[in-house]
Motif scaffolding. Structure first.
Motif, short mmCIF file in Angstrom:
data_model
loop_
_atom_site.label_atom_id
_atom_site.label_comp_id
_atom_site.label_asym_id
_atom_site.label_seq_id
_atom_site.Cartn_x
_atom_site.Cartn_y
_atom_site.Cartn_z
N TYR A 122 0.84 -1.21 0.00
CA TYR A 122 0.00 0.00 0.00
C TYR A 122 0.86 1.25 0.00
N GLU A 123 1.98 1.22 0.71
CA GLU A 123 2.89 2.38 0.70
C GLU A 123 3.50 2.58 -0.69
N GLN A 124 3.95 1.49 -1.31
CA GLN A 124 4.55 1.58 -2.65
C GLN A 124 3.54 2.09 -3.67
N LEU A 125 2.31 1.61 -3.57
CA LEU A 125 1.28 1.97 -4.53
C LEU A 125 0.61 3.31 -4.22
N LYS A 126 0.94 3.85 -3.04
CA LYS A 126 0.37 5.13 -2.61
C LYS A 126 -1.17 5.08 -2.58
N ILE A 127 -1.68 4.10 -1.82
CA ILE A 127 -3.13 3.94 -1.65
C ILE A 127 -3.42 4.18 -0.17
N PRO A 128 -3.69 5.44 0.21
CA PRO A 128 -3.78 5.77 1.64
C PRO A 128 -4.92 5.09 2.39
N LEU A 129 -6.09 4.96 1.79
CA LEU A 129 -7.19 4.32 2.52
C LEU A 129 -6.88 2.85 2.78
N GLY A 130 -6.33 2.16 1.80
CA GLY A 130 -5.93 0.78 2.01
C GLY A 130 -4.88 0.66 3.08
N LEU A 131 -3.93 1.59 3.08
CA LEU A 131 -2.89 1.60 4.11
C LEU A 131 -3.49 1.82 5.49
N ALA A 132 -4.41 2.77 5.60
CA ALA A 132 -5.05 3.04 6.89
C ALA A 132 -5.82 1.83 7.39
N ASN A 133 -6.58 1.20 6.50
CA ASN A 133 -7.34 0.01 6.91
C ASN A 133 -6.41 -1.11 7.35
N CYS A 134 -5.32 -1.29 6.64
CA CYS A 134 -4.38 -2.34 6.99
C CYS A 134 -3.68 -2.02 8.32
N CYS A 135 -3.28 -0.77 8.51
CA CYS A 135 -2.66 -0.39 9.77
C CYS A 135 -3.60 -0.61 10.95
N SER A 136 -4.86 -0.32 10.76
CA SER A 136 -5.85 -0.54 11.80
C SER A 136 -5.98 -2.02 12.14
N LEU A 141 -4.17 -6.80 15.63
CA LEU A 141 -3.40 -8.03 15.80
C LEU A 141 -2.32 -7.84 16.86
N LEU A 142 -1.59 -6.72 16.76
CA LEU A 142 -0.53 -6.46 17.72
C LEU A 142 -1.08 -6.35 19.14
N ALA A 143 -2.22 -5.71 19.28
CA ALA A 143 -2.84 -5.58 20.60
C ALA A 143 -3.24 -6.95 21.14
N ASP A 144 -3.78 -7.79 20.28
CA ASP A 144 -4.15 -9.15 20.70
C ASP A 144 -2.93 -9.94 21.16
N TYR A 145 -1.78 -9.60 20.62
CA TYR A 145 -0.54 -10.32 20.93
C TYR A 145 0.28 -9.57 21.99
N ALA A 151 1.28 -1.50 18.63
CA ALA A 151 -0.13 -1.41 18.24
C ALA A 151 -0.60 0.04 18.25
N ILE A 152 -0.22 0.77 19.29
CA ILE A 152 -0.63 2.17 19.40
C ILE A 152 -0.06 2.99 18.24
N GLU A 153 1.18 2.71 17.85
CA GLU A 153 1.79 3.45 16.74
C GLU A 153 1.04 3.21 15.43
N TYR A 154 0.67 1.98 15.15
CA TYR A 154 -0.07 1.68 13.92
C TYR A 154 -1.49 2.23 13.99
N TYR A 155 -2.08 2.20 15.16
CA TYR A 155 -3.42 2.77 15.32
C TYR A 155 -3.37 4.28 15.08
N LYS A 156 -2.36 4.95 15.63
CA LYS A 156 -2.21 6.40 15.42
C LYS A 156 -2.00 6.72 13.94
N LEU A 157 -1.20 5.90 13.28
CA LEU A 157 -0.97 6.12 11.85
C LEU A 157 -2.28 5.97 11.08
N ALA A 158 -3.05 4.95 11.38
CA ALA A 158 -4.35 4.77 10.72
C ALA A 158 -5.25 5.97 10.97
#
Length: 170
Positions: A122-136, A141-145, A151-158
């Motif tokens: 998603y970063e290479q293709l520059k698709i921000p909504l897809g990137l946000a959904n994936c980061c979320s 997953l990170l929070a579950d683990y 997890a907080i960093e990826y959630y903030k990025l999303a």
């Protein structure tokens, strides 16, 4: 309208979008019926690239209704078409879906790999909504683990991407 002007591609695209809307509204029967109708028309007119994206949407449908095995089958069908046609634009979404599938089977290490690949694509293709959904999804997953800091960093990025896209309610 698209049927009236014999624009089957336009009809498929519109019905696919409508089916996604039904999915978001939890109208599962109409969503599945729409996706299946789209796939039938795609088969009839040999529209493989659009068929791959419909299979990916159908995989999301199956994840939403708690059926990861059928989600995996639909996603695999999409990947088969992408390989066959050489059209890999949906690969980022497929990787995200497989990340969620493996998460549902508690296969965290495999899920990590798929989410990481999806984020990179998603970063290479520059698709921000897809990137946000994936980061979320990856943050969940990170929070579950119990990897809460990451997890907080990826959630903030999303959240930042959603905000930048003016999708604050997303």
């Amino acid at each position: 309208y698209f049927k009236e002007i014999n624009d089957e591609f336009g009809y498929i695209d519109s019905l696919n979008n409508l089916s996604i809307t039904y999915l978001h509204k939890s109208n599962y029967q109409k969503a599945l019926t729409g996706f299946n109708e789209c796939l039938g028309i795609c088969r009839r007119i040999d529209e493989l690239e659009l068929m791959a994206f419909i299979y990916l949407n159908k995989a999301v449908f199956y994840l939403d209704v708690g059926d990861p095995r059928n989600a995996a089958k639909a996603c695999t069908d999409a990947l088969t078409i992408m390989i066959q046609t050489g059209h890999s634009l949906g690969l980022a979404k497929a990787s995200r879906i497989f990340g969620n599938i493996f998460k549902s089977f508690n296969q965290y290490k495999i899920a990590y790999k798929f989410f990481s690949e999806s984020i990179s694509l998603y970063e290479q293709l520059k698709i921000p909504l897809g990137l946000a959904n994936c980061c979320s999804d990856y943050a969940a997953l990170l929070a579950d683990y119990n990897q809460l800091d990451e997890a907080i960093e990826y959630y903030k990025l999303a959240r930042k991407i959603y905000s930048d896209l003016e999708l604050d309610n997303y």
